[in-house]
Design a protein around this motif. Structure first.
Motif, mmCIF file in Angstrom:
data_model
loop_
_atom_site.group_PDB
_atom_site.id
_atom_site.type_symbol
_atom_site.label_atom_id
_atom_site.label_comp_id
_atom_site.label_asym_id
_atom_site.label_seq_id
_atom_site.Cartn_x
_atom_site.Cartn_y
_atom_site.Cartn_z
ATOM 1 N N LEU A 57 -14.431 11.966 7.220
ATOM 2 C CA LEU A 57 -13.701 11.737 5.977
ATOM 3 C C LEU A 57 -12.235 11.447 6.248
ATOM 4 C CD1 LEU A 57 -15.280 14.533 3.775
ATOM 5 C CD2 LEU A 57 -15.724 12.090 3.639
ATOM 6 N N VAL A 58 -11.610 12.279 7.082
ATOM 7 C CA VAL A 58 -10.197 12.060 7.400
ATOM 8 C C VAL A 58 -10.045 10.781 8.231
ATOM 9 C CG1 VAL A 58 -8.129 13.037 8.458
ATOM 10 C CG2 VAL A 58 -9.763 14.524 7.309
ATOM 11 N N GLN A 59 -11.029 10.518 9.126
ATOM 12 C CA GLN A 59 -10.993 9.288 9.907
ATOM 13 C C GLN A 59 -10.996 8.064 8.988
ATOM 14 O OE1 GLN A 59 -14.338 10.357 12.767
ATOM 15 N NE2 GLN A 59 -13.094 9.041 14.079
ATOM 16 N N ALA A 60 -11.859 8.091 7.974
ATOM 17 C CA ALA A 60 -11.953 6.959 7.055
ATOM 18 C C ALA A 60 -10.637 6.740 6.332
ATOM 19 C CB ALA A 60 -13.081 7.203 6.058
ATOM 20 N N VAL A 61 -10.021 7.833 5.847
ATOM 21 C CA VAL A 61 -8.731 7.723 5.153
ATOM 22 C C VAL A 61 -7.680 7.161 6.093
ATOM 23 C CG1 VAL A 61 -6.892 8.989 4.017
ATOM 24 C CG2 VAL A 61 -9.267 9.608 3.593
ATOM 25 N N SER A 62 -7.636 7.695 7.335
ATOM 26 C CA SER A 62 -6.625 7.239 8.302
ATOM 27 C C SER A 62 -6.802 5.757 8.630
ATOM 28 C CB SER A 62 -6.724 8.070 9.585
ATOM 29 O OG SER A 62 -6.483 9.425 9.315
ATOM 30 N N LEU A 63 -8.057 5.309 8.787
ATOM 31 C CA LEU A 63 -8.313 3.914 9.140
ATOM 32 C C LEU A 63 -7.969 2.973 7.993
ATOM 33 C CD1 LEU A 63 -11.637 4.448 11.115
ATOM 34 C CD2 LEU A 63 -9.494 3.523 12.053
ATOM 35 N N VAL A 64 -8.280 3.354 6.747
ATOM 36 C CA VAL A 64 -7.898 2.538 5.598
ATOM 37 C C VAL A 64 -6.372 2.444 5.521
ATOM 38 C CG1 VAL A 64 -7.857 2.422 3.081
ATOM 39 C CG2 VAL A 64 -9.982 2.977 4.261
ATOM 40 N N ASN A 65 -5.701 3.588 5.667
ATOM 41 C CA ASN A 65 -4.234 3.575 5.634
ATOM 42 C C ASN A 65 -3.665 2.726 6.773
ATOM 43 O OD1 ASN A 65 -4.205 5.169 3.411
ATOM 44 N ND2 ASN A 65 -3.321 6.985 4.380
ATOM 45 N N LEU A 66 -4.294 2.841 7.954
ATOM 46 C CA LEU A 66 -3.822 2.062 9.097
ATOM 47 C C LEU A 66 -3.990 0.559 8.846
ATOM 48 C CD1 LEU A 66 -2.603 2.231 11.893
ATOM 49 C CD2 LEU A 66 -4.919 2.478 12.840
ATOM 50 N N SER A 67 -5.097 0.156 8.207
ATOM 51 C CA SER A 67 -5.310 -1.252 7.853
ATOM 52 C C SER A 67 -4.218 -1.738 6.915
ATOM 53 C CB SER A 67 -6.692 -1.426 7.211
ATOM 54 O OG SER A 67 -6.899 -2.764 6.806
ATOM 55 N N LEU A 68 -3.871 -0.912 5.908
ATOM 56 C CA LEU A 68 -2.821 -1.283 4.956
ATOM 57 C C LEU A 68 -1.451 -1.348 5.625
ATOM 58 C CD1 LEU A 68 -3.964 0.905 1.920
ATOM 59 C CD2 LEU A 68 -4.188 -1.583 2.134
ATOM 60 N N VAL A 69 -1.209 -0.412 6.561
ATOM 61 C CA VAL A 69 0.070 -0.408 7.281
ATOM 62 C C VAL A 69 0.218 -1.695 8.109
ATOM 63 C CG1 VAL A 69 1.348 0.690 9.168
ATOM 64 C CG2 VAL A 69 0.383 2.097 7.340
ATOM 65 N N LYS A 70 -0.858 -2.056 8.851
ATOM 66 C CA LYS A 70 -0.790 -3.253 9.695
ATOM 67 C C LYS A 70 -0.579 -4.521 8.856
ATOM 68 C CE LYS A 70 -1.281 -1.096 13.574
ATOM 69 N NZ LYS A 70 -0.114 -0.983 14.472
ATOM 70 N N LEU A 71 -1.227 -4.523 7.679
ATOM 71 C CA LEU A 71 -1.033 -5.672 6.798
ATOM 72 C C LEU A 71 0.423 -5.723 6.314
ATOM 73 C CD1 LEU A 71 -2.349 -8.104 5.416
ATOM 74 C CD2 LEU A 71 -2.932 -6.587 3.504
ATOM 75 N N GLY A 72 0.988 -4.558 6.014
ATOM 76 C CA GLY A 72 2.383 -4.506 5.588
ATOM 77 C C GLY A 72 3.334 -4.937 6.679
ATOM 78 N N LEU A 73 2.913 -4.747 7.943
ATOM 79 C CA LEU A 73 3.720 -5.188 9.089
ATOM 80 C C LEU A 73 3.367 -6.614 9.516
ATOM 81 C CD1 LEU A 73 3.595 -1.887 11.210
ATOM 82 C CD2 LEU A 73 5.544 -2.758 9.908
ATOM 83 N N HIS A 74 2.559 -7.291 8.679
ATOM 84 C CA HIS A 74 2.151 -8.681 8.916
ATOM 85 C C HIS A 74 1.296 -8.821 10.173
ATOM 86 C CE1 HIS A 74 5.026 -9.582 5.751
ATOM 87 N NE2 HIS A 74 5.995 -9.005 6.464
ATOM 88 N N GLN A 75 0.536 -7.789 10.454
ATOM 89 C CA GLN A 75 -0.404 -7.844 11.581
ATOM 90 C C GLN A 75 -1.819 -7.884 10.994
ATOM 91 O OE1 GLN A 75 0.444 -4.583 14.278
ATOM 92 N NE2 GLN A 75 2.678 -4.916 14.119
ATOM 93 N N ALA A 76 -2.159 -9.055 10.425
ATOM 94 C CA ALA A 76 -3.406 -9.180 9.663
ATOM 95 C C ALA A 76 -4.637 -8.988 10.540
ATOM 96 C CB ALA A 76 -3.459 -10.543 8.965
ATOM 97 N N ASP A 77 -4.597 -9.475 11.783
ATOM 98 C CA ASP A 77 -5.768 -9.319 12.660
ATOM 99 C C ASP A 77 -6.076 -7.834 12.889
ATOM 100 O OD1 ASP A 77 -6.116 -12.055 12.884
ATOM 101 O OD2 ASP A 77 -4.805 -12.209 14.649
ATOM 102 N N SER A 78 -5.039 -7.062 13.180
ATOM 103 C CA SER A 78 -5.237 -5.616 13.366
ATOM 104 C C SER A 78 -5.710 -4.964 12.070
ATOM 105 C CB SER A 78 -3.926 -4.960 13.829
ATOM 106 O OG SER A 78 -3.548 -5.439 15.098
#
Length: 602
Positions: A240-261
């Motif tokens: 559960l925490v892994q899923a939350v962390s990975l979703v947040n990490l996807s949003l963070v990378k997108l915010g940093l313009h790292q769309a592939d990550s």
């Protein structure tokens, strides 16, 4: 999206000790290998029920029910309370019945409040009630329960869950949009979890901090926290925490313009969410992927991701509608309970006010009764004091009359007249001088309640000398004062011994054949008494009663002794002492002991 994450974070913190790998399997083995139906089995059943929360929440109720049945049979309050908490968790997270869950938590709080571990049980139940209120978006009430849970936890001396409650409180402030308070509690929680090396709590609070900074579009700070959360949640195996962390990490990378990550982490989040069986996190993962695909101009993939998001979102919205109905039902039930509680409080207030009114009336009545009693007592006391003063004055007057005995005065004046008739002017002058001194001393001492022993013995000696002269020295006398008695400092009632000396002369020695002797001996008795002894070698009381004397001679000594006894009684009342007069028959004569309280003039 972030609100959904938060509800999971709360329950993770409440039961963090059961969310480690292999815990569930170990507890299952213990149950299989130890069939004894005792308190140990109850605890294992409860713990096993808790451990299924993140893997098989639908199976929790079975073991919580078994634990409750066994605890009830054993009449073990601690087990009953823990079983109710297990049933509440099963209702909330397995059956999605929040009303039943709240009822079970309240039952846990209603168990034996003096029992072992009650404060820890109350802490857990209160915390879980706060979670339900939080999920119902009743943030103020949730904060109230979390604060109460924190107080109970501290009272129980249990600090292992302290960081969890700090995070709970921080999450409430977060959803109330009070950012400064939320950040303060998150930071305190993280510092405490790091100090205790509690990686489970660290992973959760790091994920919360990443969400906190995501909301403010602070992607660099969010990236720092989410990477650590991903690492720690992987170590704990908490999907559960892994899923939350990975979703947040996807949003963070997108915010940093790292769309592939962002796409990589979004897909990984989708996989972990499916492993956890979580529809909510699958929806959030698809939404993150949709945004990443759109950023990359991968419109076909973005459309597919959006469709998947919409399907899951519609399903969740349906569930949320059901939850809204449930929330309304719970609010109604809660309002009804609060109304009942308010009615009970009002009833108790009425009873309390009635009791207070009754007590006030009783106190007023008691006060009035006391005033009447005090007035009567004071009046009676004043009357007794007046009667006592009258008695003292009357006794003092009688004592003075006894000391100035008319018979003694007549005999003394007659003796002087006899000396003059015989032309024995020298004897008449000596007798008259002593008589005058004695009269002056008696009159002076009559004004005093007490005189020094030295002055009293001088007056007594004058009296004895006059009687000896008048009786042609028929008797001798001796006055002894022990070294332990200070004659100049010791105080006694004036001429207290005179009636007893007079009695010895006229009823002991006057009727005796030959010469007699009177001994006056003053000594201490103990630390606080003085013993004044008058002893003669006269005919004694029994023989004196046989001798025919005049009526006056019979009554006068008894009158003097009676007055002296009255003076002793008054002295005892005034000084609260135990003065006494004791008469002892001797082989020849009589012994009188007058025991007085030792009094000094310093």
């Amino acid at each position: 999206m972030r609100t959904i994450f938060r509800s999971v974070f709360f329950i993770l913190l409440s039961l963090q000790s059961f969310s480690q790998k292999n815990v569930s399997d170990s507890l299952r083995k213990i149950l299989d290998n130890n069939p004894a139906r005792d308190t140990s089995r109850v605890l294992t059943l409860v713990q096993y029920s808790y451990s299924l929360l993140f893997t098989r929440p639908d199976s929790m109720m079975q073991y919580a029910d078994e634990a409750l049945q066994l605890s009830t049979k054993l009449d073990w309050q601690r087990g009953i309370a823990k079983s109710f908490i297990g049933k509440g968790l099963a209702s909330s997270y397995g059956l999605n019945n929040q009303t039943a869950a709240l009822d079970f938590y309240l039952k846990a709080l209603g168990t034996d409040k003096n029992g072992y571990d009650y404060k820890n049980i109350a802490f857990n139940a209160t915390n879980l009630i706060g979670i339900i209120l939080y999920n119902q978006k009743q943030y103020n009430k949730a904060l109230e329960y979390f604060t109460k849970a924190y107080t109970l936890m501290r009272a129980a001396g249990n600090t292992k869950n302290e960081e969890g409650l700090l995070l709970n409180i921080g999450n409430v402030y977060y959803d109330k949009n009070q950012k400064d308070s939320a950040k303060l509690y998150f930071t305190q929680c993280l510092a405490m979890a790091e100090l205790k090396n509690n990686i489970q709590v660290q992973s959760v609070v790091l994920s919360s901090l990443s969400t906190f900074y995501l909301r403010d579009s602070n992607y660099l700070a969010a990236n720092q926290y989410v990477l650590r959360s991903k690492l720690l949640s992987g170590l704990t195996g908490n999907h559960l925490v892994q899923a939350v962390s990975l979703v947040n990490l996807s949003l963070v990378k997108l915010g940093l313009h790292q769309a592939d990550s962002a796409i990589i982490y979004g897909k990984e989040a989708l996989t972990i969410a499916e492993l956890a069986g979580s529809m909510q996190y699958r929806r959030e993962a698809w939404q993150a992927l949709s945004s990443a695909y759109e950023y990359k101009n991968m419109f076909k993939e973005a459309l597919a991701a959006t469709k998947n998001f919409s399907i899951l979102n519609d399903s969740l919205l349906s569930d949320e509608s059901k939850q809204e109905v449930t929330r309304n039902e719970m609010k109604f039930e809660q309002a009804k309970k609060e109304a009942i509680q308010e009615a009970e409080i009002n009833r108790q207030k009425t009873i309390k006010n009635s009791i207070i009114t009754g007590v006030i009336i009783l106190l007023v009545a008691s006060f009035i009764s006391f005033i009447f009693y005090k007035n009567r007592r004071d009046a009676r006391q004043k009357q007794q004091e007046a009667e006592f003063k009258s008695e003292v004055a009357d006794t003092e007057m009688k004592a003075l009359r006894a000391q100035m005995n008319p018979h003694f005065i007549f005999n003394s004046l007659n003796s002087i007249s006899d000396y003059i008739a015989k032309n024995d002017t020298q004897s008449a002058d000596r007798y008259l001088s002593k008589f005058a001194k004695l009269m002056r001393v008696i009159l002076e001492n009559s004004e005093q309640k007490e005189v020094t022993l030295a002055d009293d013995l001088k007056a007594l000696e004058l009296y004895i000398q006059l009687e000896a002269l008048r009786m042609n020295n028929k008797f001798s006398y001796e006055i002894l004062v022990d070294n332990g008695v200070d004659k100049e400092a010791t105080m006694v009632p004036p001429l207290i011994l005179q009636p007893f000396v007079e009695n010895s002369i006229w009823h002991g020695i006057a009727k005796k054949e030959g010469l007699g002797k009177i001994l006056i001996h003053i000594k201490k008795e103990g630390e606080d008494m003085i013993n004044c002894i008058v002893e003669d070698d006269g005919i004694g009381r029994q023989q004196a009663m046989l001798v025919k004397t005049s009526l006056h001679q019979q009554e006068q000594p008894s009158l003097g002794m009676k007055i002296t006894q009255a003076r002793i009684d008054i002295l005892n009342k005034i000084k609260n002492t135990k003065a006494v007069v004791e008469l002892s028959d001797l082989a020849q004569g009589l012994r009188v002991e007058v025991k007085l309280p030792l009094a000094t003039n310093f």
